[in-house]
Design a protein around this motif. Sequence first.
Motif, PDB file in Angstrom:
ATOM      1  N   ALA A   8       0.861  -1.188   0.000  1.00 45.55           N
ATOM      2  CA  ALA A   8       0.000   0.000   0.000  1.00 45.55           C
ATOM      3  C   ALA A   8       0.894   1.233   0.000  1.00 45.55           C
ATOM      4  N   ALA A  43      -3.026   4.384  -1.760  1.00 45.41           N
ATOM      5  CA  ALA A  43      -3.780   4.869  -0.604  1.00 45.41           C
ATOM      6  C   ALA A  43      -3.490   6.357  -0.461  1.00 45.41           C
ATOM      7  N   LEU A 200      -7.625   0.314   4.753  1.00 42.11           N
ATOM      8  CA  LEU A 200      -6.719  -0.758   4.364  1.00 42.11           C
ATOM      9  C   LEU A 200      -7.044  -2.040   5.122  1.00 42.11           C
ATOM     10  N   ALA A 216       3.559  -0.876   3.882  1.00 46.64           N
ATOM     11  CA  ALA A 216       2.909   0.388   3.545  1.00 46.64           C
ATOM     12  C   ALA A 216       3.939   1.504   3.522  1.00 46.64           C
TER      13      ALA A 216
END
Length: 270
Positions: A8, A43, A200, A216
């Motif tokens: 992400a 994201a 998420l 992430a």
Amino acid sequence: MSPIRLIATDLDGTLLRPDRTISDRTRAALARAQERGIVVVLATARAPRTTRLFAESAGVSGHAICANGAIIYDLARDELVGHQTLEAATARRLIVALRDALPGVCFGLVQGKDFACEPDYAATARFEDHGRLLEEMSVGDALAFLATPLTKLVVRHPERTPLDLLAAVQGFGFDGFEATHSGAPFLEIVAANVTKAWALASLCERLGIIPSEVVAFGDAPNDAAMLRWAGLGVAVANAYPAALDAADEVTLSNEEDGVAVVVERVVGML
């Protein structure tokens, strides 16, 4: 950590270079990850429209998290598959209080895939902020737009910084919302408890992926919760202190393809 199954990444200040381009190295690293079966999720604080354009540039498909977690967006179908809205009464209360506390404040409103704003906001916003020209925006008083479900309230002031605006909002003692900033010249407000981390986690639950299988990337305060939630949270070197403090490690800056450096390492471990 478990083998990585999902990556992400934030866009501005993280995946994107300062000129908002995606380098060949980064594009190749993401392509290799997807070829190896790793899910790549953008994201971002951005709305679906500009997220989709950057996804095409990055060669990323599948789902994206938009509006700081308020939207889960199917890139291929151009469809919102998850949408958490800010209550109109909460938005009205904030707008009225901010106008009283900070004369000159103006507002933009993300409403799903649409965008509306006040005249003063339209006069100062750049195309790069929301991916829209003036003629593509609905312009009027913010309160008049609240009959349409509201994804995100955007707060801007000609003299006050996003941190000033955040302090003002927090000082009201209201509840029912989540306020943060992404490095852009405005404050962003969504529904209570909605963050990139929350979205998420929801997406990963659908996919059967656990936090230890997630890496992430981020750079701003609105990324901090996501970096803490992921099994491996990585901040780029140019990140804000909040993101640096939340991260497990720090990579090179967005100008130096810091995301690609870690993705190459992760893919190479498979």
